[in-house]
Design an enzyme around this catalytic site. Sequence first.
Site, mmCIF file in Angstrom:
data_model
loop_
_atom_site.group_PDB
_atom_site.id
_atom_site.type_symbol
_atom_site.label_atom_id
_atom_site.label_comp_id
_atom_site.label_asym_id
_atom_site.label_seq_id
_atom_site.Cartn_x
_atom_site.Cartn_y
_atom_site.Cartn_z
ATOM 1 N N SER A 143 0.853 -1.196 0.000
ATOM 2 C CA SER A 143 0.000 0.000 0.000
ATOM 3 C C SER A 143 0.876 1.229 0.000
ATOM 4 O O SER A 143 1.993 1.212 0.549
ATOM 5 C CB SER A 143 -0.897 0.026 1.241
ATOM 6 O OG SER A 143 -1.548 1.277 1.341
ATOM 7 N N TYR A 157 -1.855 -0.528 10.303
ATOM 8 C CA TYR A 157 -2.012 -1.050 8.938
ATOM 9 C C TYR A 157 -0.816 -0.632 8.076
ATOM 10 O O TYR A 157 -0.227 -1.456 7.358
ATOM 11 C CB TYR A 157 -3.324 -0.526 8.351
ATOM 12 C CG TYR A 157 -3.513 -0.730 6.871
ATOM 13 C CD1 TYR A 157 -4.016 -1.933 6.376
ATOM 14 C CD2 TYR A 157 -3.201 0.285 5.960
ATOM 15 C CE1 TYR A 157 -4.204 -2.107 5.012
ATOM 16 C CE2 TYR A 157 -3.382 0.113 4.597
ATOM 17 C CZ TYR A 157 -3.888 -1.091 4.131
ATOM 18 O OH TYR A 157 -4.068 -1.259 2.779
HETATM 19 P P1 NAP Z 1 -11.751 -5.401 0.163
HETATM 20 O O1 NAP Z 1 -12.568 -4.783 -0.910
HETATM 21 O O2 NAP Z 1 -12.077 -5.099 1.589
HETATM 22 O O3 NAP Z 1 -11.710 -6.989 -0.068
HETATM 23 C C1 NAP Z 1 -11.033 -7.754 0.868
HETATM 24 C C2 NAP Z 1 -10.888 -9.161 0.338
HETATM 25 O O4 NAP Z 1 -10.089 -9.891 1.287
HETATM 26 C C3 NAP Z 1 -12.211 -9.893 0.230
HETATM 27 O O5 NAP Z 1 -12.126 -10.758 -0.857
HETATM 28 C C4 NAP Z 1 -12.275 -10.643 1.551
HETATM 29 O O6 NAP Z 1 -13.052 -11.849 1.490
HETATM 30 C C5 NAP Z 1 -10.823 -11.009 1.733
HETATM 31 N N1 NAP Z 1 -10.490 -11.305 3.122
HETATM 32 C C6 NAP Z 1 -10.696 -10.551 4.228
HETATM 33 N N2 NAP Z 1 -10.263 -11.187 5.326
HETATM 34 C C7 NAP Z 1 -9.794 -12.385 4.908
HETATM 35 C C8 NAP Z 1 -9.255 -13.507 5.570
HETATM 36 N N3 NAP Z 1 -9.099 -13.539 6.901
HETATM 37 N N4 NAP Z 1 -8.901 -14.589 4.821
HETATM 38 C C9 NAP Z 1 -9.057 -14.584 3.476
HETATM 39 N N5 NAP Z 1 -9.571 -13.543 2.800
HETATM 40 C C10 NAP Z 1 -9.930 -12.459 3.508
HETATM 41 O O7 NAP Z 1 -10.205 -5.003 0.018
HETATM 42 P P2 NAP Z 1 -9.388 -4.279 -1.165
HETATM 43 O O8 NAP Z 1 -9.519 -2.821 -0.996
HETATM 44 O O9 NAP Z 1 -9.691 -4.914 -2.465
HETATM 45 O O10 NAP Z 1 -7.900 -4.624 -0.699
HETATM 46 C C11 NAP Z 1 -7.155 -5.692 -1.240
HETATM 47 C C12 NAP Z 1 -5.706 -5.454 -0.862
HETATM 48 O O11 NAP Z 1 -5.298 -4.182 -1.360
HETATM 49 C C13 NAP Z 1 -5.464 -5.420 0.645
HETATM 50 O O12 NAP Z 1 -4.235 -6.039 0.944
HETATM 51 C C14 NAP Z 1 -5.356 -3.925 0.942
HETATM 52 O O13 NAP Z 1 -4.595 -3.671 2.084
HETATM 53 C C15 NAP Z 1 -4.705 -3.440 -0.326
HETATM 54 N N6 NAP Z 1 -4.875 -2.000 -0.582
HETATM 55 C C16 NAP Z 1 -6.107 -1.485 -0.819
HETATM 56 C C17 NAP Z 1 -6.221 -0.123 -1.053
HETATM 57 C C18 NAP Z 1 -7.544 0.532 -1.321
HETATM 58 O O14 NAP Z 1 -7.613 1.777 -1.345
HETATM 59 N N7 NAP Z 1 -8.615 -0.226 -1.531
HETATM 60 C C19 NAP Z 1 -5.095 0.700 -1.034
HETATM 61 C C20 NAP Z 1 -3.860 0.114 -0.792
HETATM 62 C C21 NAP Z 1 -3.750 -1.232 -0.573
HETATM 63 P P3 NAP Z 1 -14.665 -11.850 1.769
HETATM 64 O O15 NAP Z 1 -15.297 -11.239 0.557
HETATM 65 O O16 NAP Z 1 -15.000 -13.278 1.948
HETATM 66 O O17 NAP Z 1 -14.879 -11.017 3.002
#
Ligand code: NAP
Length: 248
Positions: A143, A157
């Site tokens: 991130s 985080y």
């Molecule tokens: P998201 O929309 O909240 O989706 C999270 C995903 O992770 C879902 O598929 C969820 O599964 C799964 N998950 C949560 N807890 C889990 C567990 N204990 N075991 C297995 N799977 C789990 O997140 P996102 O924004 O796409 O983020 C994905 C990655 O990008 C993360 O590492 C996040 O830190 C990183 N990131 C995101 C952003 C942003 O702005 N969005 C920015 C920087 C980095 P379920 O659907 O079953 O709950």
Amino acid sequence: MDKIALITGGSRGIGAATALLAAQRGYRVCINYYKNTDAAFRVVDTIQQNGGKAIALQADISKENEVVGLFEQLDKDLGRLTALVNNAGILETQSRVEGITSDRLLRIFNHNVVGSFICAREAIKRMSIKHGGAGGAIVNVSSVAARTGSPNEYVDYAASKGAIDSFTVGLAKELAGEGIRVNAVRPGFIYTDIHASGGEPHRVDRLKAIIPLKRGGASEEIANAILWLLSDEASFTTGAFIDITGGI
Ligand code: NAP
């Protein structure tokens, strides 16, 4: 060589976009998810409707025995892994550091750091030429928070993503002679559900004014970089980071 990818947290957001694009690029895809079975199977259905091959496997990435079981099931259902995207990650309600408990720290680090390490460990056993594998590629989803520190929101985080960056550098060097490349993407503010778990569903809209490109990002824009890093086009790229932040 068959291309077989595991996307952790592939049911929603960046992981779902990555799973869909991986299938378009010819990967057989395992979509790991935690709770949202409907979302995971919607991704599987979309891939299958477009002629691809995908499965969804439930496992809590923060639990070592569940990760081990996930890889064993993947072996049976799809074959030997060639690509891992360590995408699953969590954040918790926005808080200053003086409000953060040790239980919360353990949850954040177990999900974001330990889970990625254990998934990588299991992937190495299958991909490394040292273990009889055919090589492969790992992409860690870090991130921009690793660089900014996320003050007043979630320094815990951010620190977990800093650990992912160090992990990426070390693992890339450790595996460079074994046919496995390891890289990371550092997304900025992307429109996904993750911001709601921090207590501010519209966080990206609040922050977009400080983004040089003046907008939040889409999950597909992260998926494009992840698929490039996995591909042979990135054959000389390891231990590298792609910041996808609109210029932050
Ligand atoms: P998201 O929309 O909240 O989706 C999270 C995903 O992770 C879902 O598929 C969820 O599964 C799964 N998950 C949560 N807890 C889990 C567990 N204990 N075991 C297995 N799977 C789990 O997140 P996102 O924004 O796409 O983020 C994905 C990655 O990008 C993360 O590492 C996040 O830190 C990183 N990131 C995101 C952003 C942003 O702005 N969005 C920015 C920087 C980095 P379920 O659907 O079953 O709950």
